[in-house]
Write a protein that holds these residues in place. Structure first.
Motif, PDB file in Angstrom:
ATOM      1  N   ALA A 293      22.274  30.210  -6.372  1.00  0.00           N
ATOM      2  CA  ALA A 293      23.021  29.448  -4.888  1.00  0.00           C
ATOM      3  C   ALA A 293      21.970  28.512  -5.128  1.00  0.00           C
ATOM      4  N   LEU A 294      20.923  28.756  -5.573  1.00  0.00           N
ATOM      5  CA  LEU A 294      20.099  27.296  -5.159  1.00  0.00           C
ATOM      6  C   LEU A 294      20.388  25.642  -5.878  1.00  0.00           C
ATOM      7  N   ASP A 295      20.645  24.855  -5.636  1.00  0.00           N
ATOM      8  CA  ASP A 295      20.894  23.760  -5.030  1.00  0.00           C
ATOM      9  C   ASP A 295      20.356  22.714  -6.648  1.00  0.00           C
ATOM     10  N   LEU A 296      19.827  23.039  -6.940  1.00  0.00           N
ATOM     11  CA  LEU A 296      19.277  23.001  -8.570  1.00  0.00           C
ATOM     12  C   LEU A 296      20.585  23.273  -9.497  1.00  0.00           C
ATOM     13  N   PHE A 297      20.645  24.253  -9.071  1.00  0.00           N
ATOM     14  CA  PHE A 297      21.936  24.525  -9.958  1.00  0.00           C
ATOM     15  C   PHE A 297      23.752  25.387  -9.318  1.00  0.00           C
ATOM     16  N   GLY A 298      23.720  24.103  -8.988  1.00  0.00           N
ATOM     17  CA  GLY A 298      25.488  23.469  -8.065  1.00  0.00           C
ATOM     18  C   GLY A 298      25.343  24.505  -6.827  1.00  0.00           C
ATOM     19  N   GLY A 299      24.592  25.251  -6.399  1.00  0.00           N
ATOM     20  CA  GLY A 299      24.731  26.180  -5.232  1.00  0.00           C
ATOM     21  C   GLY A 299      24.075  25.296  -3.745  1.00  0.00           C
ATOM     22  N   ASN A 300      23.905  26.058  -2.620  1.00  0.00           N
ATOM     23  CA  ASN A 300      24.016  25.796  -1.808  1.00  0.00           C
ATOM     24  C   ASN A 300      22.605  25.422  -1.088  1.00  0.00           C
ATOM     25  N   SER A 304      13.985  22.489  -1.543  1.00  0.00           N
ATOM     26  CA  SER A 304      13.054  21.614  -0.851  1.00  0.00           C
ATOM     27  C   SER A 304      13.100  22.998   0.434  1.00  0.00           C
ATOM     28  N   GLU A 305      13.639  23.211   0.883  1.00  0.00           N
ATOM     29  CA  GLU A 305      13.420  24.965   1.558  1.00  0.00           C
ATOM     30  C   GLU A 305      12.369  26.005   1.013  1.00  0.00           C
ATOM     31  N   LEU A 306      12.860  26.158  -0.396  1.00  0.00           N
ATOM     32  CA  LEU A 306      12.529  27.790  -0.530  1.00  0.00           C
ATOM     33  C   LEU A 306      11.272  27.134  -0.705  1.00  0.00           C
ATOM     34  N   ILE A 307      10.615  25.692  -0.871  1.00  0.00           N
ATOM     35  CA  ILE A 307       9.045  25.572  -1.826  1.00  0.00           C
ATOM     36  C   ILE A 307       8.438  26.151  -0.583  1.00  0.00           C
ATOM     37  N   LYS A 308       8.988  26.013   0.736  1.00  0.00           N
ATOM     38  CA  LYS A 308       8.008  26.196   1.844  1.00  0.00           C
ATOM     39  C   LYS A 308       7.448  27.781   2.197  1.00  0.00           C
TER      40      LYS A 308
END
Length: 309
Positions: A293-300, A304-308
């Motif tokens: 689901a991570l945008d780095l792997f094609g997800g949404n 940048s939000e997760l690292i917060k």
């Protein structure tokens, strides 16, 4: 467990003559790593207590057939090294390691998804070592780890080695192997992978790239017993791994009752709501890995939000 508040600066509510004597809620200053608590002086709060006080994002680099991928966990099979793929990266493993390094995120895991006898094993291992060299001290590694090869990975830069199949042997816990693993790398460098699948209403630990059920179920007693041998636990909810359709809330609730070593949950996260569900059911004691689901792997979900978190 404390009532934890987050502060990006050294700001606390209440009166205090100094950080050492602050009386009130626990406050974590993430930037400076400072804790305040009415019951304990800062110097008395252990590193272990700091580590399990709040959810953290733990990134991943899953490598299959020599490529960084996101797969459906339950689809993985050694037969012709097949798996249902959600994403196959055009970048190598060092690209992601460098990204995590620049973001200052530690404790992510690199997983080799090919067995030692696979024709792809060497190319998969090469990618894993590349990631470790790129981010020395920032990543853990798992996948076929044993006392014979653990030293190579630690020397290459792994902060920890992650072990399942070597310890959960022939369907049972091999205490002999567990002791050997602990003696080889040390408790502080060992992560036990309790990845599991649901059967008959219980969560059974699975091995050999999640294909074989053991006779061992994930329980608080088992976690307490194993916790004295390792530094952390990693738990993939294999039945939902790679599906991004929601977390295993029952498993999260079980893991959230454990108050020992840090626990990282992976599997099923498809939205920020799922992360909030995990926070709720896991009582804010679980770290989280997001893959497909991570945008780095094609997800949404935005990296940048997760690292917060």
């Amino acid at each position: 467990m404390w009532d934890v508040q987050e502060s990006k600066r050294q700001e606390v509510s209440g009166s205090c003559s100094s950080p050492q004597s602050f009386r009130g809620k626990v406050t974590l200053d993430k930037r400076n790593g400072i804790f305040y608590n009415g019951q304990k002086k800062v110097s008395e709060i252990t590193e272990e207590e700091k580590r399990i006080s709040q959810m953290r994002f733990r990134p991943c680099i899953d490598i299959h057939n020599g490529k960084v991928k996101q797969i459906v966990g339950g689809s993985l099979t050694d037969v012709q090294d097949q798996a249902s793929e959600n994403f196959v990266s055009e970048q190598d493993a060092s690209f992601y390691a460098e990204l995590y390094k620049k973001a200052g995120i530690k404790g992510g895991h690199v997983i080799l998804l090919n067995g030692h006898d696979s024709p792809y094993y060497e190319s998969t291992k090469e990618q894993a070592l590349l990631a470790l060299h790129t981010y020395s001290g920032g990543l853990q590694i798992g996948g076929g780890v044993n006392p014979e090869n653990a030293g190579e990975y630690l020397d290459a830069g792994a902060s920890h080695v992650i072990v399942t199949s070597y310890v959960f042997k022939d369907g049972r816990i091999s205490w002999e192997n567990l002791n050997r693993m602990k003696e080889t790398v040390g408790k502080e460098k060992l992560v036990l992978d309790l990845s599991c699948r649901r059967k008959d209403g219980k969560y059974y630990i699975v091995t050999d790239r999640w294909q074989k059920f053991t006779d061992v179920t994930v329980t608080l007693d088992i976690m307490k017993e194993l916790g004295s041998y390792c530094d952390e636990f990693l738990v993939h909810a294999v039945d939902v791994e790679g599906k991004a359709r929601g977390v295993e809330t029952e498993l999260a609730s079980l893991l959230g009752e454990y108050k020992g070593n840090p626990v990282t949950y992976a599997g099923g996260v498809g939205s920020m709501k799922d992360i909030e569900d995990l926070r709720k059911y896991g009582k804010d004691r679980l770290d989280v890995t997001v893959g497909s689901a991570l945008d780095l792997f094609g997800g949404n979900i935005s990296f940048s939000e997760l690292i917060k978190l």
